[in-house]
Scaffold this motif. Sequence first.
Motif, PDB file in Angstrom:
ATOM      1  N   ASP A  98     -26.064   7.220  14.810  1.00 21.53           N
ATOM      2  CA  ASP A  98     -25.496   8.769  14.364  1.00 21.53           C
ATOM      3  C   ASP A  98     -23.727   8.310  13.864  1.00 21.53           C
ATOM      4  N   ALA A  99     -23.227   7.370  14.616  1.00 15.54           N
ATOM      5  CA  ALA A  99     -21.799   7.022  14.563  1.00 15.54           C
ATOM      6  C   ALA A  99     -21.459   6.241  13.187  1.00 15.54           C
ATOM      7  N   LEU A 100     -20.214   6.368  12.773  1.00 13.46           N
ATOM      8  CA  LEU A 100     -19.766   5.919  11.645  1.00 13.46           C
ATOM      9  C   LEU A 100     -18.151   5.724  11.620  1.00 13.46           C
ATOM     10  N   THR A 101     -17.622   4.736  11.630  1.00 15.90           N
ATOM     11  CA  THR A 101     -16.069   4.413  11.870  1.00 15.90           C
ATOM     12  C   THR A 101     -15.619   3.739  10.743  1.00 15.90           C
ATOM     13  N   LEU A 102     -14.336   4.153  10.290  1.00 13.25           N
ATOM     14  CA  LEU A 102     -13.542   3.599   9.182  1.00 13.25           C
ATOM     15  C   LEU A 102     -12.482   3.029  10.077  1.00 13.25           C
ATOM     16  N   VAL A 129     -13.694   6.888  29.145  1.00 16.94           N
ATOM     17  CA  VAL A 129     -13.800   7.150  27.504  1.00 16.94           C
ATOM     18  C   VAL A 129     -12.356   7.189  26.745  1.00 16.94           C
ATOM     19  N   GLU A 130     -11.417   7.939  27.541  1.00 17.30           N
ATOM     20  CA  GLU A 130     -10.144   8.335  26.981  1.00 17.30           C
ATOM     21  C   GLU A 130      -9.320   6.989  26.871  1.00 17.30           C
ATOM     22  N   MET A 131      -9.913   5.999  27.717  1.00 15.58           N
ATOM     23  CA  MET A 131      -8.997   4.601  27.539  1.00 15.58           C
ATOM     24  C   MET A 131      -9.425   3.906  26.271  1.00 15.58           C
ATOM     25  N   THR A 157     -21.674   9.238  22.527  1.00 17.34           N
ATOM     26  CA  THR A 157     -20.440   8.665  22.938  1.00 17.34           C
ATOM     27  C   THR A 157     -20.101   7.213  22.911  1.00 17.34           C
ATOM     28  N   HIS A 158     -21.423   6.661  23.450  1.00 16.25           N
ATOM     29  CA  HIS A 158     -21.764   5.137  23.617  1.00 16.25           C
ATOM     30  C   HIS A 158     -21.657   4.482  22.095  1.00 16.25           C
ATOM     31  N   HIS A 159     -22.497   5.170  21.319  1.00 18.38           N
ATOM     32  CA  HIS A 159     -22.667   4.860  19.928  1.00 18.38           C
ATOM     33  C   HIS A 159     -21.112   4.904  19.078  1.00 18.38           C
ATOM     34  N   CYS A 160     -20.429   5.796  19.215  1.00 19.33           N
ATOM     35  CA  CYS A 160     -19.275   6.017  18.817  1.00 19.33           C
ATOM     36  C   CYS A 160     -18.245   5.041  19.152  1.00 19.33           C
ATOM     37  N   ILE A 161     -18.051   4.725  20.385  1.00 16.77           N
ATOM     38  CA  ILE A 161     -17.181   3.619  20.660  1.00 16.77           C
ATOM     39  C   ILE A 161     -17.466   2.325  20.174  1.00 16.77           C
ATOM     40  N   GLU A 162     -18.956   2.169  20.447  1.00 11.21           N
ATOM     41  CA  GLU A 162     -19.458   0.768  19.669  1.00 11.21           C
ATOM     42  C   GLU A 162     -19.082   0.711  18.229  1.00 11.21           C
ATOM     43  N   SER A 163     -19.571   1.740  17.793  1.00  7.19           N
ATOM     44  CA  SER A 163     -18.919   1.718  16.195  1.00  7.19           C
ATOM     45  C   SER A 163     -17.712   1.570  15.929  1.00  7.19           C
ATOM     46  N   ILE A 164     -16.508   1.766  16.810  1.00  8.63           N
ATOM     47  CA  ILE A 164     -15.088   1.570  16.676  1.00  8.63           C
ATOM     48  C   ILE A 164     -14.785   0.237  16.988  1.00  8.63           C
TER      49      ILE A 164
END
Length: 193
Positions: A98-102, A129-131, A157-164
């Motif tokens: 679900d996560a996508l990062t540019l 997470v804020e770290m 949240t896990h997917h978001c940070i891993e995508s980053i």
Amino acid sequence: MVEKKRKTKETEIKVKIELYGKGKSEINTGIGFFDHMLEIFAKHSFVDLFVWASGDKKVDSHHIIEDVGIVIGKSIDKALEERRGIRRFGFAAVPLDDALTLISIDLGNRAYLKFDADLPKLKLGEFDVEMTKEFFQSLSNNAKMTLHIKLLQGENTHHCIESIFKSFAKAFEMAITKEKRIQGEVPSTKGLL
């Protein structure tokens, strides 16, 4: 292989890094999720990265994560030397479910972070997470890189940070790539970065 150490009253950090490696890593910060993210960075950027960290976790994870960012950043800066022959710029858009990062990077010897990711204030294991932002702030300041991070979408949240971290790895790999056409020149019209 560049090696850097940092010891304060709060933490003790040791980092070894080879920018043009094979993606090998050995990470031990005592913060499992953070270790996993650094392993992801190494694997997907083909950087060999070895990190050992200990310190003040009884307060929270802040000091270790921030100081690891400082030491990895200083290690990258030293490994890049005068930044001759590299492409300098890198970008990537990486999905994870679900996560996508540019992410876009300029290794132009100027520190700047634009972090546009609406992450909830919670913990993933021992990882605050804020770290995520604080790590990349320390990294960009000490590696002297301009770094733009934009989480385009994501629910987990896990997917978001891993995508980053994966997007950062691929953008970084592109930016450090040796460019044959400039044969060791500094990638700037100024002749100096």
